[in-house]
Scaffold this motif. Structure first.
Motif, PDB file in Angstrom:
ATOM      1  N   VAL A 170      98.551  13.905  -6.064  1.00 60.01           N
ATOM      2  CA  VAL A 170      98.232  14.415  -4.573  1.00 60.01           C
ATOM      3  C   VAL A 170      99.989  14.057  -3.718  1.00 60.01           C
ATOM      4  O   VAL A 170      99.746  13.169  -3.187  1.00 60.01           O
ATOM      5  CB  VAL A 170      97.199  14.661  -4.766  1.00 60.01           C
ATOM      6  CG1 VAL A 170      97.324  14.686  -3.024  1.00 60.01           C
ATOM      7  CG2 VAL A 170      95.768  14.721  -5.701  1.00 60.01           C
ATOM      8  N   PRO A 197      94.922  11.086  -6.499  1.00 62.63           N
ATOM      9  CA  PRO A 197      94.047  10.998  -5.630  1.00 62.63           C
ATOM     10  C   PRO A 197      92.863  10.690  -5.567  1.00 62.63           C
ATOM     11  O   PRO A 197      92.233   9.461  -6.590  1.00 62.63           O
ATOM     12  CB  PRO A 197      93.480  12.065  -7.401  1.00 62.63           C
ATOM     13  CG  PRO A 197      94.288  12.833  -8.452  1.00 62.63           C
ATOM     14  CD  PRO A 197      94.806  11.362  -7.693  1.00 62.63           C
ATOM     15  N   GLU A 217      89.880  17.490  -4.637  1.00 65.54           N
ATOM     16  CA  GLU A 217      91.269  17.758  -4.947  1.00 65.54           C
ATOM     17  C   GLU A 217      92.242  18.281  -6.232  1.00 65.54           C
ATOM     18  O   GLU A 217      93.581  18.784  -5.679  1.00 65.54           O
ATOM     19  CB  GLU A 217      92.079  16.131  -4.757  1.00 65.54           C
ATOM     20  CG  GLU A 217      91.372  15.204  -3.125  1.00 65.54           C
ATOM     21  CD  GLU A 217      92.058  14.135  -3.181  1.00 65.54           C
ATOM     22  OE1 GLU A 217      92.655  13.058  -4.018  1.00 65.54           O
ATOM     23  OE2 GLU A 217      92.618  13.302  -1.509  1.00 65.54           O
ATOM     24  N   THR A 218      91.502  17.529  -7.215  1.00 70.19           N
ATOM     25  CA  THR A 218      92.173  19.050  -8.721  1.00 70.19           C
ATOM     26  C   THR A 218      91.383  19.138  -9.497  1.00 70.19           C
ATOM     27  O   THR A 218      92.371  20.112  -9.898  1.00 70.19           O
ATOM     28  CB  THR A 218      92.771  17.126  -9.728  1.00 70.19           C
ATOM     29  OG1 THR A 218      90.995  16.577 -10.263  1.00 70.19           O
ATOM     30  CG2 THR A 218      93.188  16.245  -8.240  1.00 70.19           C
ATOM     31  N   GLN A 261      95.950  22.718  -7.337  1.00 69.02           N
ATOM     32  CA  GLN A 261      95.648  22.180  -6.231  1.00 69.02           C
ATOM     33  C   GLN A 261      94.000  22.308  -4.804  1.00 69.02           C
ATOM     34  O   GLN A 261      93.946  23.894  -5.136  1.00 69.02           O
ATOM     35  CB  GLN A 261      96.506  22.429  -4.835  1.00 69.02           C
ATOM     36  CG  GLN A 261      96.760  21.941  -3.999  1.00 69.02           C
ATOM     37  CD  GLN A 261      97.829  23.227  -3.203  1.00 69.02           C
ATOM     38  OE1 GLN A 261      99.132  23.182  -3.493  1.00 69.02           O
ATOM     39  NE2 GLN A 261      97.542  22.896  -1.975  1.00 69.02           N
ATOM     40  N   ILE A 296      96.472  18.409   1.742  1.00 68.01           N
ATOM     41  CA  ILE A 296      97.357  18.690   0.207  1.00 68.01           C
ATOM     42  C   ILE A 296      97.711  20.021   0.265  1.00 68.01           C
ATOM     43  O   ILE A 296      97.368  20.959   0.178  1.00 68.01           O
ATOM     44  CB  ILE A 296      95.852  18.968  -0.454  1.00 68.01           C
ATOM     45  CG1 ILE A 296      94.804  16.923  -0.350  1.00 68.01           C
ATOM     46  CG2 ILE A 296      96.093  18.662  -1.968  1.00 68.01           C
ATOM     47  CD1 ILE A 296      93.972  17.015  -1.441  1.00 68.01           C
ATOM     48  N   VAL A 299      99.717  18.804  -5.969  1.00 62.96           N
ATOM     49  CA  VAL A 299      98.975  18.434  -7.047  1.00 62.96           C
ATOM     50  C   VAL A 299      99.733  18.939  -8.387  1.00 62.96           C
ATOM     51  O   VAL A 299     100.146  19.709  -8.987  1.00 62.96           O
ATOM     52  CB  VAL A 299      97.808  18.630  -6.971  1.00 62.96           C
ATOM     53  CG1 VAL A 299      97.277  18.070  -8.683  1.00 62.96           C
ATOM     54  CG2 VAL A 299      96.875  18.532  -6.165  1.00 62.96           C
TER      55      VAL A 299
END
Length: 162
Positions: free
Chosen positions: A33, A48, A69-70, A108, A121, A124
């Protein structure tokens, strides 16, 4: 100083923080990330992860952080190592676990503590060890300074000394 850097300092700076992080290897590439607002160049790549909330176990926090986050659902494996992240004004004890994807779709994600226009962020993606090492040392997590291959990343154990 930009808004993202100020928000990172306000939310996470000048205090000790606990973070849980996941090492996710897919086809020889590590899930990474990219953050802004951290470090001198405003680019910082790391696996992450994030901070557990009160009453949340480390495993539960890592599952939540990966989803945020992903977009991926994970199963948390063994604790691999502990890193003490110290880069003023940030100080965090980081617990790194092996993780395995069990569902979801890679995308992302976001940091829920940040508002929509100030997300930290910025990307990713899966990266080879060689891609990670092409970045300056201050733009990637310090674990990569200690390793000469992806295999070595997965053999780090114990407390990583400064």
């Amino acid at each position: 100083m930009d808004i993202a850097r100020e928000e990172v300092k306000r939310l996470y700076g000048n205090r000790l923080r606990l973070r849980v992080c996941g090492l996710c290897l897919i086809d020889g590439k590590l899930l990474m990330v990219r953050h802004r607002g951290i470090g001198p160049t405003d680019t910082f790549w790391c696996p992450p992860g994030g901070g557990p909330q009160y009453g949340e176990t480390a495993y539960e926090a890592l599952v939540r952080e990966f989803q945020e986050e992903t977009g991926l659902d994970i199963e948390v494996g063994e604790l691999q190592f502990v890193n003490e992240f110290m880069q003023t004004p940030l100080h965090a004890m980081e617990l790194f676990f092996d993780v395995r994807i069990v569902g979801g779709h890679l995308r992302q994600g976001f940091d829920p503590e940040m508002d929509a226009e100030n997300q930290i962020i910025t990307e990713v993606r899966l990266m080879t060890f060689e891609e990670i090492k092409k970045y300056p040392e201050n733009e990637v997590h310090r674990m990569f300074r200690l390793c000469q291959s992806m295999e070595e990343v997965f053999h780090l154990k114990g407390y990583l000394k400064q």
